[in-house]
Design a protein around this motif. Structure first.
Motif, PDB file in Angstrom:
ATOM      1  N   LYS A  18      -2.748   6.538   2.865  1.00 19.02           N
ATOM      2  CA  LYS A  18      -2.782   6.161   4.282  1.00 19.02           C
ATOM      3  C   LYS A  18      -3.627   4.908   4.493  1.00 19.02           C
ATOM      4  N   GLU A  19      -4.712   4.779   3.729  1.00 17.67           N
ATOM      5  CA  GLU A  19      -5.600   3.622   3.897  1.00 17.67           C
ATOM      6  C   GLU A  19      -4.994   2.354   3.316  1.00 17.67           C
ATOM      7  N   ARG A  20      -4.070   2.472   2.367  1.00 19.17           N
ATOM      8  CA  ARG A  20      -3.520   1.297   1.697  1.00 19.17           C
ATOM      9  C   ARG A  20      -2.243   0.759   2.351  1.00 19.17           C
ATOM     10  N   PHE A  21      -1.626   1.540   3.191  1.00 22.02           N
ATOM     11  CA  PHE A  21      -0.414   1.069   3.889  1.00 22.02           C
ATOM     12  C   PHE A  21      -0.825   0.731   5.313  1.00 22.02           C
ATOM     13  N   ARG A  22      -1.010  -0.574   5.587  1.00 22.37           N
ATOM     14  CA  ARG A  22      -1.638  -0.975   6.833  1.00 22.37           C
ATOM     15  C   ARG A  22      -0.802  -1.935   7.679  1.00 22.37           C
ATOM     16  N   SER A  23       0.415  -2.268   7.265  1.00 23.25           N
ATOM     17  CA  SER A  23       1.158  -3.289   8.018  1.00 23.25           C
ATOM     18  C   SER A  23       2.645  -2.971   8.075  1.00 23.25           C
ATOM     19  N   LEU A  24       3.286  -3.522   9.079  1.00 21.88           N
ATOM     20  CA  LEU A  24       4.743  -3.452   9.215  1.00 21.88           C
ATOM     21  C   LEU A  24       5.210  -4.757   9.843  1.00 21.88           C
TER      22      LEU A  24
END
Length: 399
Positions: free
Chosen positions: A123-129
């Motif tokens: 969860k902490e490493r996926f931060r953008s879209l």
């Protein structure tokens, strides 16, 4: 010509909850697609150049690539209807990220440098879209219209230059909130000043005693933001280390640590932009050394080199020179030129003779012509001569 403008978002509580839900769904899809790539790779690869006589043959299956995985998205929305809330282009960008990570792992980038094995995202490493489809007028005042997400408020501190169109918008979660990075494009190519038309060139020598020294003798002091913040960072890091893993106090301490590091990075970046603006406002050609920053970052000077941020500064300088996005210098078409740093500190800028010096010798004193100057000023003059086409050594010195 592409530029990137970053603005801070002012999301409501419901918008923050929704963007977190989107990020969580995209993270699960990213991990699923990456696992599918690894499954095919492990089943079809062979450690040696020939197979044994008796071996297990997996079921025939095509290699999953960007297009085959993108074709699974309609079925994903049928099986998991909650994915319909996410815009199609955002889901496609998730597939693209998986494809890029796996290609760099197997084949490498354009220079052949391969990355490590892609990791599954927490969860902490996926931060953008990323959004990539917009209406004709996606910005209204200080509001931005994100496709299928709605209008969001942002700190619109500088307007988009006229002639540019928004191509993508990347929403990123950082330590102090959410930011949007707008990638804008203008198809017109600015006229670049010819080297013969340069009227006010300058050479700069990057350093650690001073951030840079110009060929005219002036210098820019080095701020050392990280070293000045070390005491405060150490105190917050100690609080993180002493708190229990998984506790709320640890999460709060980690957030404070992230905010402290981000403040250091932001102040450094602001200093780089202002220094680049000052150089490009007063000079139409800026010459600098082609530095091996990665190599210097592995030496004993690593902390000082990374604190100075030479790589970020030179990248900003070269980008802004082509098309400076300031009101007084749009379509600047200025020149930045990187030259070979070989012997720029050793050769005399006046006569071209080589004058060997150690790193501790800060004054250049030529025994051949009697020229005396600061070591960095002498180097900056040699860099400028190389940029405009003059050799750094005389014919007598070469012979």
């Amino acid at each position: 010509m592409r530029l990137a403008y970053q603005f801070k978002l002012r999301l409501t509580k419901s918008q923050t909850t929704e963007i977190e839900r989107w990020l969580d769904m995209l993270r699960h899809q990213y991990n699923y697609l990456l696992a599918d790539r690894f499954a095919w790779y492990e089943q079809n690869r062979c450690a040696i150049n020939s197979c044994p006589i008796v071996c297990h043959l997996p079921e025939p299956r095509d290699n999953p690539d960007y297009y085959s995985q993108k074709r699974t998205l309609p079925q994903l929305k049928k099986d998991r209807p909650w994915y319909k809330a996410i815009h199609a282009n955002v889901l496609q960008d998730c597939v693209k990220r998986v494809d890029l990570a796996f290609k760099r792992f197997l084949k490498g980038d354009s220079n052949g440098r391969r990355s490590g094995r892609p990791r599954f995202k927490t969860k902490e490493r996926f931060r953008s879209l990323t959004f990539s489809a917009f209406s004709k007028s996606p910005i209204d005042g200080n509001r931005l219209n994100l496709p299928k997400f709605g209008w969001v408020k942002m700190v619109y501190h500088r307007p988009i230059p006229s002639g540019f169109k928004i191509k993508t918008a990347t929403v990123t979660r950082k330590a102090d909130g959410y930011y949007v990075t707008l990638s804008i494009q203008d198809d017109t190519v600015p006229d670049v000043i010819a080297i013969e038309e340069v009227t006010n060139p300058i050479g700069i020598d990057m350093g650690l005693k001073s951030f840079l020294v110009k060929s005219d003798g002036s210098e820019v002091e080095i701020p050392q933001y990280y070293r000045k913040a070390q005491k405060r960072l150490k105190k917050i890091q100690k609080a993180v280390s002493r708190s229990k893993k998984g506790s709320k106090n640890r999460k709060k301490a980690v957030k404070r640590l992230g905010q402290a590091h981000k403040k250091v990075a932001d102040t450094r970046k602001d200093f780089h932009f202002k220094t680049a603006k000052n150089l490009l406002s007063n000079h139409d050609l800026v010459a600098h050394e082609k530095l091996n920053i990665k190599g210097l970052a592995k030496t004993r000077m690593a902390k000082s080199v990374l604190d100075a941020g030479w790589g970020q500064f030179l990248s900003i300088l070269s980008t802004k020179a082509v098309r400076v996005a300031w009101p007084t210098a749009i379509n600047a078409g200025l020149i930045t030129k990187a030259v070979n740093p070989r012997n720029t500190s050793q050769n005399c800028s006046n006569c071209g003779q080589k004058v060997p010096k150690k790193l501790k010798d800060r004054i250049h004193s030529c025994p051949h012509c009697g020229y005396t100057a600061d070591r960095d000023v002498n180097a900056a003059k040699n860099i400028l001569k190389l940029a405009v086409g003059h050799p750094v050594c005389s014919s007598a010195a070469r012979s």
